[in-house]
Enzyme design. Structure first.
Site, PDB file in Angstrom:
ATOM      1  N   SER A 131       0.787  -1.237   0.000  1.00 16.44           N
ATOM      2  CA  SER A 131       0.000   0.000   0.000  1.00 16.44           C
ATOM      3  C   SER A 131       0.815   1.282   0.000  1.00 16.44           C
ATOM      4  CB  SER A 131      -0.970   0.036   1.188  1.00 16.44           C
ATOM      5  OG  SER A 131      -1.930  -0.954   1.029  1.00 16.44           O
ATOM      6  N   ASP A 174      -6.921  -0.472   3.015  1.00 19.34           N
ATOM      7  CA  ASP A 174      -5.554   0.069   2.941  1.00 19.34           C
ATOM      8  C   ASP A 174      -5.483   1.483   3.515  1.00 19.34           C
ATOM      9  OD1 ASP A 174      -5.304  -2.250   1.536  1.00 19.34           O
ATOM     10  OD2 ASP A 174      -4.936  -1.299  -0.402  1.00 19.34           O
TER      11      ASP A 174
HETATM   12  C1  GLA Z   1      -6.174  -4.017  -2.332  1.00 19.08           C
HETATM   13  C2  GLA Z   1      -7.335  -3.055  -2.080  1.00 19.08           C
HETATM   14  C3  GLA Z   1      -8.019  -3.336  -0.742  1.00 19.08           C
HETATM   15  C4  GLA Z   1      -8.368  -4.816  -0.599  1.00 19.08           C
HETATM   16  C5  GLA Z   1      -7.185  -5.710  -0.968  1.00 19.08           C
HETATM   17  C6  GLA Z   1      -7.554  -7.159  -0.994  1.00 19.08           C
HETATM   18  O1  GLA Z   1      -5.144  -3.814  -1.425  1.00 19.08           O
HETATM   19  O2  GLA Z   1      -6.891  -1.716  -2.109  1.00 19.08           O
HETATM   20  O3  GLA Z   1      -9.156  -2.521  -0.600  1.00 19.08           O
HETATM   21  O4  GLA Z   1      -9.507  -5.130  -1.370  1.00 19.08           O
HETATM   22  O5  GLA Z   1      -6.636  -5.368  -2.230  1.00 19.08           O
HETATM   23  O6  GLA Z   1      -7.912  -7.607   0.268  1.00 19.08           O
END
Ligand code: GLA
Length: 374
Positions: free
Chosen positions: A114, A160
């Site tokens: 993230s 995230d």
């Molecule tokens: C990405 C998205 C999150 C979530 C994950 C899977 O990181 O941004 O919102 O859906 O994938 O769990």
């Protein structure tokens, strides 16, 4: 370029690892992420103009954004994250002041940890600091999610950005994505440590496949609602799902089954963590990976090789992919005494299986947004 001490505020937000609860946030499920010491830090000062001047510590790139025309930076690599954050912040009715921003990101890009959420959240918090506004981490998380959706086209859930903004040092977060109620669970891994490893396979098509999975779960929900009064897939227990899943066909049934069973695993994992039962917690991590591989189909050859090498090591209680998948990182629970041997074993086995070299990150569980006056 200013010296860092010439800025007024140092604001940061976290990258995150998701311990368990994958691909359930946009289905109203609970997730268990933790904010990391891998972060994006923004140095900011108001500059009295109507421009946002951007510089980056690790990119040979500067940009001067026109606060009155931020939409035009959409799609510009790197610049589009801070620009999108500023635009959504402004559209939400906040005061946007011209400022100088220096962005320093230690979350590896494209790792599934993230980095984009950390940049969006810290940029919005920095804009608030520059304008003298109060910082509300939950509001910033929601607006950052909007920026991600509208500026980068990923129809993401809230996990995230919420973890990046609202994380707490040495705590995992048990976040209910339907209500945004968040329970902070102290990290108590006993003799075990978390090991995060990057498979180092470049992501490709991740955005379109992510949006495709999301659409599949939405169509599953529409069908299941003909049989049960539910508002989201997470409302179903595995037993209820088994009774009515006959209305779904093939892949869509697999996707929905993953979501329902993963939600049950999150509850079990939270209990295991509270009891300090790390073998049970680890087994749930590995079961989550198997479901993401076989039912949700978001792992791929490299993540499968990395998780399976980890699971074979005797010091490892369990291992799984973390984040959206299609590349990025795994998270493993490993006996502290065995971590060095684990890394050596997994590196060699993974490289032999795929030809890629894994990377391991040393990091700790940290706070979400931090703000310091310089
Ligand atoms: C990405 C998205 C999150 C979530 C994950 C899977 O990181 O941004 O919102 O859906 O994938 O769990």
């Amino acid at each position: 370029m200013f010296e860092l001490r010439d800025y007024d505020w140092k604001v940061s937000a976290a990258g995150r690892v998701n311990l368990i609860g994958e691909h359930v946030d946009y289905c109203g499920g609970k997730v268990m992420p933790a904010a990391l010491s891998l972060r994006n830090t923004v140095f900011v000062r108001a500059n009295g103009t109507d421009r946002i001047n951007l510089a980056f510590s690790d990119l040979p790139l500067t940009a001067s954004l026109d606060c009155g025309d931020l939409m035009r930076y959409r799609g510009e690599k790197y610049v589009s994250y801070p620009a999108g954050s500023a635009l959504i912040w402004q559209q939400a009715g906040h005061k946007l002041v011209g400022c100088d921003l220096y962005e320093d990101c230690t979350v590896p890009f494209g790792s599934g940890l993230s980095s984009s959420a950390a940049i969006e959240v810290s940029t919005m918090a920095a804009l608030a600091a520059a304008a003298g506004e109060r910082i509300d981490p939950v509001e910033i998380a929601l607006l950052s999610q909007k920026a991600e959706r509208e500026f980068t086209g990923v129809n993401c859930g809230i996990m995230d950005q919420y973890a990046s903004a609202c994380g707490r040092k040495n705590h995992a977060m048990l976040l209910d994505c339907k209500t945004l109620a968040c329970e902070y669970v102290p990290i108590a891994f006993g003799d075990y440590a978390l090991v995060i490893a990057n498979c180092n396979k470049p992501h490709n098509l991740a955005e379109s496949k992510y949006n495709e999975r999301r659409a599949e779960t939405e169509s599953a929900l529409a069908e299941l609602r003909k049989k049960a009064e539910i508002s989201c897939l997470a409302d179903l227990s595995p037993a209820q799902f088994e009774r009515i899943c006959g209305v779904l066909d093939g892949k869509v049934r697999d996707r929905a089954r993953h979501v329902v069973e993963e939600c049950a695993r999150v509850e079990a994992a939270a209990d295991a963590m509270k009891r300090g039962d790390m073998p049970a917690f680890g087994a749930l991590l590995s079961a989550s990976h198997a479901s993401l591989r076989d039912l949700y189909e978001v792992t791929g050859r490299e993540l499968d090789a990395l998780a399976s090498a980890a699971q074979r090591h005797p010091a490892c209680a369990g291992s799984r992919m973390t984040g959206a998948g299609f590349g990025g990182c795994t998270v493993s629970l490993v006996l502290r005494d065995g971590v060095e041997d684990f890394k050596a074993y997994v590196s060699a086995a993974y490289e032999k299986a795929t030809g890629y070299r894994a990377a391991f990150y040393d990091c700790t569980v940290d706070d979400g947004i931090t703000v310091e006056k310089i």
